[in-house]
Design a protein around this motif. Structure first.
Motif, PDB file in Angstrom:
ATOM      1  N   ASP A   6     146.597 124.667  45.814  1.00  0.00           N
ATOM      2  CA  ASP A   6     147.030 125.332  44.581  1.00  0.00           C
ATOM      3  C   ASP A   6     148.508 125.698  44.672  1.00  0.00           C
ATOM      4  N   SER A   7     149.237 125.472  43.596  1.00  0.00           N
ATOM      5  CA  SER A   7     150.656 125.815  43.565  1.00  0.00           C
ATOM      6  C   SER A   7     150.824 127.290  43.192  1.00  0.00           C
ATOM      7  N   VAL A   8     151.588 128.005  44.000  1.00  0.00           N
ATOM      8  CA  VAL A   8     151.850 129.424  43.766  1.00  0.00           C
ATOM      9  C   VAL A   8     153.364 129.630  43.737  1.00  0.00           C
ATOM     10  N   VAL A  17     161.975 131.343  49.832  1.00  0.00           N
ATOM     11  CA  VAL A  17     162.947 131.313  48.739  1.00  0.00           C
ATOM     12  C   VAL A  17     162.166 131.176  47.434  1.00  0.00           C
ATOM     13  N   PRO A  18     162.757 131.533  46.300  1.00  0.00           N
ATOM     14  CA  PRO A  18     162.049 131.398  45.024  1.00  0.00           C
ATOM     15  C   PRO A  18     161.642 129.953  44.747  1.00  0.00           C
ATOM     16  N   GLY A  19     160.463 129.800  44.160  1.00  0.00           N
ATOM     17  CA  GLY A  19     159.997 128.466  43.818  1.00  0.00           C
ATOM     18  C   GLY A  19     158.544 128.266  44.181  1.00  0.00           C
ATOM     19  N   PRO A  20     158.008 127.061  43.933  1.00  0.00           N
ATOM     20  CA  PRO A  20     156.585 126.797  44.163  1.00  0.00           C
ATOM     21  C   PRO A  20     156.262 126.444  45.614  1.00  0.00           C
ATOM     22  N   TYR A  21     155.204 127.040  46.119  1.00  0.00           N
ATOM     23  CA  TYR A  21     154.638 126.731  47.437  1.00  0.00           C
ATOM     24  C   TYR A  21     153.146 126.460  47.231  1.00  0.00           C
ATOM     25  N   LYS A  75     156.244 124.389  61.108  1.00  0.00           N
ATOM     26  CA  LYS A  75     157.346 124.061  60.207  1.00  0.00           C
ATOM     27  C   LYS A  75     156.856 124.118  58.767  1.00  0.00           C
ATOM     28  N   LEU A  76     157.711 124.606  57.899  1.00  0.00           N
ATOM     29  CA  LEU A  76     157.368 124.725  56.485  1.00  0.00           C
ATOM     30  C   LEU A  76     158.553 124.234  55.666  1.00  0.00           C
ATOM     31  N   PHE A  77     158.288 123.291  54.754  1.00  0.00           N
ATOM     32  CA  PHE A  77     159.352 122.777  53.892  1.00  0.00           C
ATOM     33  C   PHE A  77     159.424 123.617  52.618  1.00  0.00           C
ATOM     34  N   GLN A  78     160.614 124.178  52.377  1.00  0.00           N
ATOM     35  CA  GLN A  78     160.841 125.078  51.267  1.00  0.00           C
ATOM     36  C   GLN A  78     161.107 124.315  49.963  1.00  0.00           C
ATOM     37  N   PRO A  79     160.959 124.973  48.821  1.00  0.00           N
ATOM     38  CA  PRO A  79     161.237 124.312  47.535  1.00  0.00           C
ATOM     39  C   PRO A  79     162.673 123.789  47.417  1.00  0.00           C
ATOM     40  N   GLU A  92     164.107 123.158  55.803  1.00  0.00           N
ATOM     41  CA  GLU A  92     162.969 123.327  56.699  1.00  0.00           C
ATOM     42  C   GLU A  92     162.989 124.735  57.308  1.00  0.00           C
ATOM     43  N   LEU A  93     161.867 125.399  57.255  1.00  0.00           N
ATOM     44  CA  LEU A  93     161.736 126.731  57.842  1.00  0.00           C
ATOM     45  C   LEU A  93     160.837 126.631  59.066  1.00  0.00           C
ATOM     46  N   VAL A  94     161.344 127.065  60.211  1.00  0.00           N
ATOM     47  CA  VAL A  94     160.546 127.079  61.442  1.00  0.00           C
ATOM     48  C   VAL A  94     159.991 128.483  61.629  1.00  0.00           C
ATOM     49  N   MET A  95     158.676 128.597  61.630  1.00  0.00           N
ATOM     50  CA  MET A  95     158.029 129.891  61.766  1.00  0.00           C
ATOM     51  C   MET A  95     157.473 130.034  63.180  1.00  0.00           C
TER      52      MET A  95
END
Length: 317
Positions: free
Chosen positions: A106-108, A127-131, A231-235, A239-242
């Motif tokens: 689901d897109s949030v 950052v603002p945008g869909p995840y 790793k998480l790809f932002q809108p 790339e965000l490394v958590m």
């Protein structure tokens, strides 16, 4: 001159002695059976044996326990009903419920609810945008992102039909979460806001165990809590490394423990919580430590619980 005893008197006395001996033998046999039954039943039903308590060990934390993940049987305990601030353990409650509402993909949209995240609370760096909901669950649990927890709460609320601004959406979610916890049998847990940073949230060691067992039934959550990094790809394409806040999962840490599979840390000033999922010898355990004074203490207390479980007789594990 001796008294003469008639044959009828003799028979009567003999019958009385026979009755007396029979009663003695019955009583003695009953005693032997009682002792045998007690011994064999305690061996065949180890759950009936007394649960070990903190009289045999010490942890510095306010509360804690060791329990079987599969059955929930508590093996060791200290103040399991004492209410303690969950800190970021609140995110485990939030994610468990939010992901029962949202589907993984689901897109949030991350947006206005970010202004509600308390100053000083830990963040993933969204950052603002869909995840996807799955991304937000990861960002909530791995680096303990309060920004992700608020986004999940608002997103789940909108799917449930919440109207109004971001505050109204988050409030709606928290009301639904409260109802959900009551329906699941939680009696001593209050989650006041999505990240557990502000005053008002409480839980107990026993209910921390309960939410952990409930959350690990969700395949996604079970996968997430085991990740030392993600790793998480932002809108915006970056790339965000958590990195996980759990030192048991960090191979460079002195506290690294290969048998720990995760679950969650929670920290406020002077209060350090830790829930750990431990796997060894084809058995799984949950260790809960609430209210340790320092970051190091929560890991040392958990190790004490691990050692106690290792030393238990096999039939009691």
């Amino acid at each position: 001159m001796g008294e003469n005893i008639s044959s009828s008197d003799y028979r009567a006395r003999r019958q009385w002695w026979i009755v007396f001996l029979v009663l003695v033998l019955i009583g003695f046999g009953g005693l032997i059976y009682s002792l045998w039954f007690e011994t064999t039943s305690s061996k065949s039903n180890p759950r009936d044996a007394a649960v070990p308590t903190t009289s045999s060990f010490e942890i510095t934390a306010t509360a804690g326990l060791a329990a079987s993940l599969d059955s929930g049987k508590i093996l060791f305990s200290k103040e399991t009903q004492t209410e303690v601030a969950p800190a970021s353990l609140a995110k485990l409650f939030v994610v468990e419920y939010a992901m029962s509402v949202l589907k993984n993909l689901d897109s949030v949209k991350v947006g206005a609810e970010q202004a509600l995240v308390p100053t000083g609370a830990s963040k993933a760096g969204l950052v603002p945008g869909p995840y996807s909901a799955r991304q937000l669950a990861r960002a909530s649990l791995i680096p303990s992102g309060s920004d992700a927890a608020y986004a999940l709460a608002a997103g789940a609320a909108r799917k449930l039909g919440a109207k109004g601004d971001a505050q109204a959406q988050v409030d709606f979610f928290m009301e639904k979460l409260s109802t959900h916890l009551k329906e699941q049998g939680f009696k001593n847990t209050t989650i006041a806001e999505p990240c557990g940073f502000l005053p008002g949230s409480t839980t107990t060691a026993e209910e921390a165990l309960k939410i952990t067992r409930l959350a690990l039934q969700n395949t996604l959550i079970k996968q997430i809590v085991q990740k030392p990094t993600q790793k998480l790809f932002q809108p915006d394409g970056k790339e965000l490394v958590m990195r996980n806040t759990n030192k048991f999962l960090d191979q460079s840490s002195e506290f690294y423990q290969p048998n720990i599979k995760g679950v969650k840390t929670g920290s406020l000033e002077g209060l350090n919580n830790l829930i750990s999922w431990y796997q060894a010898d084809q058995k799984a355990y949950i260790f809960v430590v609430l209210g340790a004074k320092t970051d190091e203490d929560r890991y040392r207390d958990t190790q004490k619980l691990i050692d106690q479980v290792k030393n238990l007789p096999q039939e009691q594990k």
